[in-house]
Design an enzyme around this catalytic site. Structure first.
Site, PDB file in Angstrom:
ATOM      1  N   GLY A  37       0.781  -1.248   0.000  1.00  0.00           N
ATOM      2  CA  GLY A  37       0.000   0.000   0.000  1.00  0.00           C
ATOM      3  C   GLY A  37       0.799   1.278   0.000  1.00  0.00           C
ATOM      4  O   GLY A  37       0.361   2.277  -0.565  1.00  0.00           O
ATOM      5  N   GLU A  91       3.513   4.123   6.217  1.00  0.00           N
ATOM      6  CA  GLU A  91       2.290   3.351   5.991  1.00  0.00           C
ATOM      7  C   GLU A  91       1.339   4.110   5.061  1.00  0.00           C
ATOM      8  O   GLU A  91       1.389   5.342   4.977  1.00  0.00           O
ATOM      9  CB  GLU A  91       1.581   3.109   7.334  1.00  0.00           C
ATOM     10  CG  GLU A  91       1.762   1.707   7.890  1.00  0.00           C
ATOM     11  CD  GLU A  91       0.986   0.630   7.125  1.00  0.00           C
ATOM     12  OE1 GLU A  91       0.781   0.757   5.901  1.00  0.00           O
ATOM     13  OE2 GLU A  91       0.578  -0.347   7.760  1.00  0.00           O
ATOM     14  N   ASP A  92       0.468   3.371   4.401  1.00  0.00           N
ATOM     15  CA  ASP A  92      -0.572   4.010   3.588  1.00  0.00           C
ATOM     16  C   ASP A  92      -1.689   4.543   4.469  1.00  0.00           C
ATOM     17  O   ASP A  92      -2.144   5.666   4.323  1.00  0.00           O
ATOM     18  CB  ASP A  92      -1.125   3.030   2.533  1.00  0.00           C
ATOM     19  CG  ASP A  92      -1.577   1.687   3.114  1.00  0.00           C
ATOM     20  OD1 ASP A  92      -1.429   1.455   4.330  1.00  0.00           O
ATOM     21  OD2 ASP A  92      -2.077   0.861   2.331  1.00  0.00           O
ATOM     22  N   ASP A  95      -5.601   2.399  10.643  1.00  0.00           N
ATOM     23  CA  ASP A  95      -7.024   2.255  10.954  1.00  0.00           C
ATOM     24  C   ASP A  95      -7.137   1.921  12.449  1.00  0.00           C
ATOM     25  O   ASP A  95      -7.012   2.805  13.296  1.00  0.00           O
ATOM     26  CB  ASP A  95      -7.568   1.147  10.034  1.00  0.00           C
ATOM     27  CG  ASP A  95      -9.076   0.997  10.077  1.00  0.00           C
ATOM     28  OD1 ASP A  95      -9.668   1.186  11.142  1.00  0.00           O
ATOM     29  OD2 ASP A  95      -9.674   0.665   9.040  1.00  0.00           O
ATOM     30  N   SER A  96      -7.289   0.660  12.803  1.00  0.00           N
ATOM     31  CA  SER A  96      -7.351   0.274  14.217  1.00  0.00           C
ATOM     32  C   SER A  96      -5.999   0.458  14.903  1.00  0.00           C
ATOM     33  O   SER A  96      -5.920   0.652  16.112  1.00  0.00           O
ATOM     34  CB  SER A  96      -7.766  -1.192  14.339  1.00  0.00           C
ATOM     35  OG  SER A  96      -6.758  -2.027  13.798  1.00  0.00           O
ATOM     36  N   GLY A  97      -4.928   0.360  14.104  1.00  0.00           N
ATOM     37  CA  GLY A  97      -3.581   0.451  14.658  1.00  0.00           C
ATOM     38  C   GLY A  97      -2.941  -0.910  14.911  1.00  0.00           C
ATOM     39  O   GLY A  97      -1.785  -0.982  15.313  1.00  0.00           O
ATOM     40  N   LYS A 123      -7.351   7.230  10.415  1.00  0.00           N
ATOM     41  CA  LYS A 123      -8.767   7.292  10.781  1.00  0.00           C
ATOM     42  C   LYS A 123      -8.816   7.449  12.296  1.00  0.00           C
ATOM     43  O   LYS A 123      -8.854   6.446  13.020  1.00  0.00           O
ATOM     44  CB  LYS A 123      -9.483   5.993  10.378  1.00  0.00           C
ATOM     45  CG  LYS A 123      -9.527   5.712   8.877  1.00  0.00           C
ATOM     46  CD  LYS A 123     -10.250   4.383   8.608  1.00  0.00           C
ATOM     47  CE  LYS A 123     -10.179   3.964   7.154  1.00  0.00           C
ATOM     48  NZ  LYS A 123     -10.685   2.601   6.917  1.00  0.00           N
ATOM     49  N   ASP A 151      -5.920  -0.470  -1.655  1.00  0.00           N
ATOM     50  CA  ASP A 151      -6.650  -1.428  -2.489  1.00  0.00           C
ATOM     51  C   ASP A 151      -7.950  -1.900  -1.852  1.00  0.00           C
ATOM     52  O   ASP A 151      -8.151  -1.807  -0.643  1.00  0.00           O
ATOM     53  CB  ASP A 151      -5.785  -2.676  -2.698  1.00  0.00           C
ATOM     54  CG  ASP A 151      -5.646  -3.490  -1.411  1.00  0.00           C
ATOM     55  OD1 ASP A 151      -5.187  -2.923  -0.396  1.00  0.00           O
ATOM     56  OD2 ASP A 151      -6.044  -4.674  -1.402  1.00  0.00           O
TER      57      ASP A 151
HETATM   58  P1  IMP Z   1      -5.147  -1.531  10.879  1.00  0.00           P
HETATM   59  O1  IMP Z   1      -4.273  -2.695  11.224  1.00  0.00           O
HETATM   60  O2  IMP Z   1      -6.587  -1.760  11.278  1.00  0.00           O
HETATM   61  O3  IMP Z   1      -4.627  -0.216  11.413  1.00  0.00           O
HETATM   62  O4  IMP Z   1      -5.206  -1.431   9.295  1.00  0.00           O
HETATM   63  C1  IMP Z   1      -4.087  -1.026   8.575  1.00  0.00           C
HETATM   64  C2  IMP Z   1      -3.915  -1.777   7.283  1.00  0.00           C
HETATM   65  O5  IMP Z   1      -5.162  -2.233   6.756  1.00  0.00           O
HETATM   66  C3  IMP Z   1      -3.337  -0.838   6.240  1.00  0.00           C
HETATM   67  O6  IMP Z   1      -1.961  -1.083   6.101  1.00  0.00           O
HETATM   68  C4  IMP Z   1      -4.113  -1.160   4.986  1.00  0.00           C
HETATM   69  O7  IMP Z   1      -3.398  -2.095   4.196  1.00  0.00           O
HETATM   70  C5  IMP Z   1      -5.409  -1.787   5.439  1.00  0.00           C
HETATM   71  N1  IMP Z   1      -6.523  -0.810   5.467  1.00  0.00           N
HETATM   72  C6  IMP Z   1      -7.114  -0.260   6.545  1.00  0.00           C
HETATM   73  N2  IMP Z   1      -8.097   0.588   6.203  1.00  0.00           N
HETATM   74  C7  IMP Z   1      -8.128   0.582   4.848  1.00  0.00           C
HETATM   75  C8  IMP Z   1      -8.932   1.270   3.864  1.00  0.00           C
HETATM   76  O8  IMP Z   1      -9.829   2.080   4.164  1.00  0.00           O
HETATM   77  N3  IMP Z   1      -8.652   0.994   2.566  1.00  0.00           N
HETATM   78  C9  IMP Z   1      -7.685   0.113   2.174  1.00  0.00           C
HETATM   79  N4  IMP Z   1      -6.914  -0.534   3.055  1.00  0.00           N
HETATM   80  C10 IMP Z   1      -7.134  -0.320   4.373  1.00  0.00           C
HETATM   81 MG    MG Z   2      -4.021  -3.348   2.065  1.00  0.00          MG
END
Ligand code: IMP
Ligand code: MG
Length: 167
Positions: A37, A91-92, A95-97, A123, A151
């Site tokens: 990403g 990172e791209d 979200d939750s972290g 977010k 994606d």
């Molecule tokens: P987390 O672990 O919930 O913080 O999510 C982070 C990872 O999930 C990122 O590196 C993205 O690859 C993917 N991700 C989270 N939210 C999105 C979104 O809205 N669109 C696309 N990929 C996402």
């Molecule tokens: Mg992804």
């Protein structure tokens, strides 16, 4: 949701902030691009960077469709050593972290001298961790987005603008 012109401006601003902090920083710097990403975002940051840094990569996967599986898989391991280096994780999106926490802890465990986090999108409404997000280009609401590297089931990464997924 976010046109390319706005993404560019936000990247300019965050790159400037990073340049201010990293120019003259002691030690060896490494930019850690989280595949796939953040390839586009990392490239934009590197084009603007005014300090020496090596480029490291690792590939992490946790999402299926629009939901996190909660299982963070290291699909491709770290491309080089991080011990003793100033690691800037790129990172791209955070979200939750869950993902950034795993990466951050791995960098610390492997002996990085310093670990900073840079993300194109965050977010804030979803973030549940206390790892500081040192550099954030844009904050967005709790929507699933695609484009500029992000994606939906591996597609949409090539879109120049960022779009909210229409369910
Ligand atoms: P987390 O672990 O919930 O913080 O999510 C982070 C990872 O999930 C990122 O590196 C993205 O690859 C993917 N991700 C989270 N939210 C999105 C979104 O809205 N669109 C696309 N990929 C996402
Ligand atoms: Mg992804």
């Amino acid at each position: 949701m976010i046109p390319y012109s706005e993404i560019e401006k936000a990247i300019d601003a965050v790159a400037e902030k990073i340049n201010r902090d990293y120019q003259g920083k002691e030690g060896r710097n490494a930019i850690l691009c989280i595949l796939n990403g953040s390839i586009l975002f990392t490239s934009e940051l590197m084009k603007r960077s005014k300090f020496d840094a090596e480029l490291l990569t690792m590939k992490i996967s946790s999402y299926e469709g629009t939901t996190s599986t909660g299982i963070i898989r290291e699909v491709i391991g770290l491309s080089g050593d991080v011990a003793g280096k100033n690691i800037l994780i790129v990172e791209d999106i955070v979200d939750s972290g869950n993902t950034i926490e795993v990466i951050y802890n791995e960098m610390k465990a492997k002996g990085a001298a310093e670990v900073k986090v840079c993300t194109m999108l965050s977010k804030p409404g979803c973030y549940k961790k206390d790892i500081p997000l040192d550099y954030v280009a844009l904050e967005i609401p709790d929507d699933f987005v695609v484009g500029f590297g992000l994606d939906y089931n591996e597609l949409g990464r090539n879109y120049k603008n960022i779009y909210t997924l229409d369910k």
